[in-house]
Design an enzyme around this catalytic site. Structure first.
Site, PDB file in Angstrom:
ATOM      1  N   ARG A 172       0.851  -1.187   0.000  1.00  0.00           N
ATOM      2  CA  ARG A 172       0.000   0.000   0.000  1.00  0.00           C
ATOM      3  C   ARG A 172       0.885   1.235   0.000  1.00  0.00           C
ATOM      4  O   ARG A 172       2.099   1.142   0.134  1.00  0.00           O
ATOM      5  CB  ARG A 172      -0.958  -0.019   1.207  1.00  0.00           C
ATOM      6  CG  ARG A 172      -0.231  -0.486   2.448  1.00  0.00           C
ATOM      7  CD  ARG A 172      -0.554   0.234   3.681  1.00  0.00           C
ATOM      8  NE  ARG A 172      -0.490   1.644   3.566  1.00  0.00           N
ATOM      9  CZ  ARG A 172       0.636   2.366   3.711  1.00  0.00           C
ATOM     10  NH1 ARG A 172       1.810   1.784   3.939  1.00  0.00           N
ATOM     11  NH2 ARG A 172       0.612   3.678   3.611  1.00  0.00           N
ATOM     12  N   GLY A 173       0.238   2.403  -0.181  1.00  0.00           N
ATOM     13  CA  GLY A 173       1.006   3.632  -0.339  1.00  0.00           C
ATOM     14  C   GLY A 173       1.225   3.822  -1.838  1.00  0.00           C
ATOM     15  O   GLY A 173       1.595   2.874  -2.538  1.00  0.00           O
ATOM     16  N   ALA A 174       0.985   5.044  -2.305  1.00  0.00           N
ATOM     17  CA  ALA A 174       0.929   5.279  -3.754  1.00  0.00           C
ATOM     18  C   ALA A 174       2.157   4.774  -4.529  1.00  0.00           C
ATOM     19  O   ALA A 174       2.016   4.001  -5.487  1.00  0.00           O
ATOM     20  CB  ALA A 174       0.676   6.762  -4.006  1.00  0.00           C
ATOM     21  N   ARG A 206      -7.114  -0.687  -7.200  1.00  0.00           N
ATOM     22  CA  ARG A 206      -7.488   0.445  -6.340  1.00  0.00           C
ATOM     23  C   ARG A 206      -7.580   1.698  -7.229  1.00  0.00           C
ATOM     24  O   ARG A 206      -6.738   1.875  -8.114  1.00  0.00           O
ATOM     25  CB  ARG A 206      -6.461   0.676  -5.214  1.00  0.00           C
ATOM     26  CG  ARG A 206      -6.453  -0.443  -4.173  1.00  0.00           C
ATOM     27  CD  ARG A 206      -5.594  -0.086  -2.971  1.00  0.00           C
ATOM     28  NE  ARG A 206      -6.272   0.839  -2.070  1.00  0.00           N
ATOM     29  CZ  ARG A 206      -5.666   1.432  -1.029  1.00  0.00           C
ATOM     30  NH1 ARG A 206      -4.381   1.199  -0.787  1.00  0.00           N
ATOM     31  NH2 ARG A 206      -6.317   2.256  -0.235  1.00  0.00           N
ATOM     32  N   GLN A 218      -2.834   2.586   9.803  1.00  0.00           N
ATOM     33  CA  GLN A 218      -1.494   2.618   9.187  1.00  0.00           C
ATOM     34  C   GLN A 218      -0.510   3.442  10.020  1.00  0.00           C
ATOM     35  O   GLN A 218       0.680   3.146  10.057  1.00  0.00           O
ATOM     36  CB  GLN A 218      -1.566   3.206   7.771  1.00  0.00           C
ATOM     37  CG  GLN A 218      -2.242   2.316   6.746  1.00  0.00           C
ATOM     38  CD  GLN A 218      -3.709   2.618   6.623  1.00  0.00           C
ATOM     39  OE1 GLN A 218      -4.362   3.029   7.577  1.00  0.00           O
ATOM     40  NE2 GLN A 218      -4.262   2.403   5.438  1.00  0.00           N
ATOM     41  N   ASP A 264      -1.823  10.695  -2.587  1.00  0.00           N
ATOM     42  CA  ASP A 264      -2.181   9.612  -3.512  1.00  0.00           C
ATOM     43  C   ASP A 264      -2.418  10.127  -4.925  1.00  0.00           C
ATOM     44  O   ASP A 264      -2.220   9.413  -5.902  1.00  0.00           O
ATOM     45  CB  ASP A 264      -3.421   8.876  -3.013  1.00  0.00           C
ATOM     46  CG  ASP A 264      -3.033   7.991  -1.829  1.00  0.00           C
ATOM     47  OD1 ASP A 264      -3.010   8.503  -0.693  1.00  0.00           O
ATOM     48  OD2 ASP A 264      -2.694   6.818  -2.070  1.00  0.00           O
ATOM     49  N   ASN A 295      -5.349  12.400  -0.168  1.00  0.00           N
ATOM     50  CA  ASN A 295      -4.516  11.564   0.720  1.00  0.00           C
ATOM     51  C   ASN A 295      -5.460  10.872   1.707  1.00  0.00           C
ATOM     52  O   ASN A 295      -6.677  11.091   1.680  1.00  0.00           O
ATOM     53  CB  ASN A 295      -3.459  12.415   1.437  1.00  0.00           C
ATOM     54  CG  ASN A 295      -2.422  11.561   2.153  1.00  0.00           C
ATOM     55  OD1 ASN A 295      -1.826  10.662   1.551  1.00  0.00           O
ATOM     56  ND2 ASN A 295      -2.206  11.805   3.432  1.00  0.00           N
TER      57      ASN A 295
HETATM   58  O1  MRU Z   1      -4.770   3.252   1.874  1.00  0.00           O
HETATM   59  P1  MRU Z   1      -3.285   3.444   1.877  1.00  0.00           P
HETATM   60  O2  MRU Z   1      -2.624   2.895   3.084  1.00  0.00           O
HETATM   61  O3  MRU Z   1      -2.655   2.953   0.587  1.00  0.00           O
HETATM   62  O4  MRU Z   1      -3.098   5.022   1.901  1.00  0.00           O
HETATM   63  C1  MRU Z   1      -1.799   5.541   1.816  1.00  0.00           C
HETATM   64  C2  MRU Z   1      -1.732   7.017   1.936  1.00  0.00           C
HETATM   65  O5  MRU Z   1      -2.719   7.700   2.034  1.00  0.00           O
HETATM   66  C3  MRU Z   1      -0.365   7.624   1.838  1.00  0.00           C
HETATM   67  O6  MRU Z   1      -0.301   8.798   2.591  1.00  0.00           O
HETATM   68  C4  MRU Z   1      -0.059   7.965   0.376  1.00  0.00           C
HETATM   69  O7  MRU Z   1      -0.265   6.865  -0.451  1.00  0.00           O
HETATM   70  C5  MRU Z   1       1.327   8.443   0.200  1.00  0.00           C
HETATM   71  S1  MRU Z   1       2.518   7.170   0.385  1.00  0.00           S
HETATM   72  C6  MRU Z   1       4.054   7.811   0.112  1.00  0.00           C
END
Ligand code: MRU
Length: 351
Positions: free
Chosen positions: A49-51, A92, A199, A240, A250
């Site tokens: 997870r995370g962009a 996603r 998270q 994101d 985000n």
């Molecule tokens: O649902 P997630 O855990 O994928 O959400 C992640 C976030 O919102 C992060 O802040 C974003 O992806 C930036 S990661 C460098």
């Protein structure tokens, strides 16, 4: 040493390994993905997870999906590739890095249309590995630029996890803290727990503690209070998807933090790579927001935390308007008081 969030093991006939983030902090385990369907599931279930990490996983997933293609000519190969691409693209909807990485892989294939198919497959693996390596460098640049905005003794409040686990290994928002420490600054953090999937509690505190950066975990609803107590020097979050005008999607709760930061006169920074911008969208209102299962809100650890059948609204992200953002920190530079013109100027050379 930073954690390796995701890696390709072996040659073209190898596999993907990624840290199963749903098990942290209790268990640190890599899961193996040998098919694009397994990568799709890992993205969907937030194992990865995370962009930026989602983008890397998608690029590798695409390789897994085409390496056994029996196509004998380019057109047939592209038909297979498009099918895998379209499947991964449904995992996603909000993090644009997913689509950015898939597009980059498709472009690589088209740019090498004259190669024999076996060489083209190898070329695609090389590109996925290049995306991974570039991310390591990009995040370090973001970290260094962001760290220059912090002073010795500062306390940063961050939300969700934009750390090494959300990228190849170093993070974006959390990279700012890592780099500040490397520059010899004494910095501390408040980590929002980040309901509903925690998270911040599970991942950000784990990473910061490993890096030796003092961190205090707070409930999401405590953010206003610590700001009022004068204990927050800056808010730094990841992104994101950032629209052409700077509006930023985000993790849900980020928008509220931006309003609070404004009210308390605290700088609000977004740290993100160029690949997180979506210049095809003029405003944040056009960003697709993922809606997730009600069960994420009504259950925890296998137990009900709300009455059965209760109506739930569970958007995974919200959009912070550009006007609430003090600056966007990218690997190419810092955009203060972001707007469409400044963003276009910085990203003019493409993404
Ligand atoms: O649902 P997630 O855990 O994928 O959400 C992640 C976030 O919102 C992060 O802040 C974003 O992806 C930036 S990661 C460098």
């Amino acid at each position: 040493m930073p954690v390796e969030t995701i890696r390709w093991v072996g040659r073209l006939d190898g596999w993907v390994e990624l840290v199963d983030q749903t098990l942290l902090p209790g268990e640190f385990t890599y899961v193996t993905c040998e098919t694009p369907e397994q990568v799709w599931e890992a993205i969907r279930a937030l194992r990865v997870r995370g962009a930026p990490a989602i983008g890397i996983a998608a690029a590798m997933g695409l390789v897994l999906g085409v390496r056994d293609s029996e196509a004998r000519d380019f057109d047939a190969f592209m038909a297979d590739l498009i099918q895998v691409r379209d499947c991964l693209a449904t995992s996603r909807p909000t993090a644009v890095n997913l689509f950015w990485a898939l597009q980059r892989m498709e472009r690589t294939a088209r740019d090498n249309a004259d190669l024999p198919i076996p060489e083209l497959k190898q070329r695609l693996l090389d590109e996925a590995l290049r995306i991974l390596e570039e991310d390591k460098d990009t995040c370090r640049r973001i970290g260094r630029r962001g760290a220059e905005l912090l002073r010795d003794g500062d306390t940063v409040l961050t939300h969700c996890n934009a750390g090494g686990l959300a990228t190849a290994d170093y993070g974006t928002a959390v990279a700012v803290l890592f780099a500040a420490k490397e520059q010899g600054k004494h910095v501390r953090a408040f980590a929002d727990e980040t309901r509903p999937l925690l998270q911040g509690a599970r991942l950000t505190t784990w990473e910061l503690r490993q890096a030796g950066i003092p961190v205090t975990l707070i409930c999401d609803s405590t953010a206003a209070q610590v700001m009022k107590e004068g204990r927050v020097s800056a808010v730094v979050v990841g992104a994101d998807r950032i629209a052409a005008n700077g509006d930023t999607a985000n993790k849900i709760g980020t928008y509220g933090l931006s309003v609070l930061a404004r009210e308390h006169g605290i700088p609000f920074y977004v740290a993100a790579p160029a690949s997180t911008f979506d210049l095809s969208l003029r405003h944040g209102s056009e960003i697709p927001i993922e809606q997730r299962d009600a069960e994420e809100v009504t259950r925890w650890g296998g137990r009900a935390t709300a009455p059965d059948g209760i109506e739930v609204y569970n958007p995974a992200f919200d959009v912070t308007p550009a006007k609430n953002i003090t600056a966007i920190i990218t690997e190419r530079g810092v955009i203060r008081e972001p707007n469409a013109e400044k963003i276009a100027r910085l990203l003019g050379g493409g993404q």
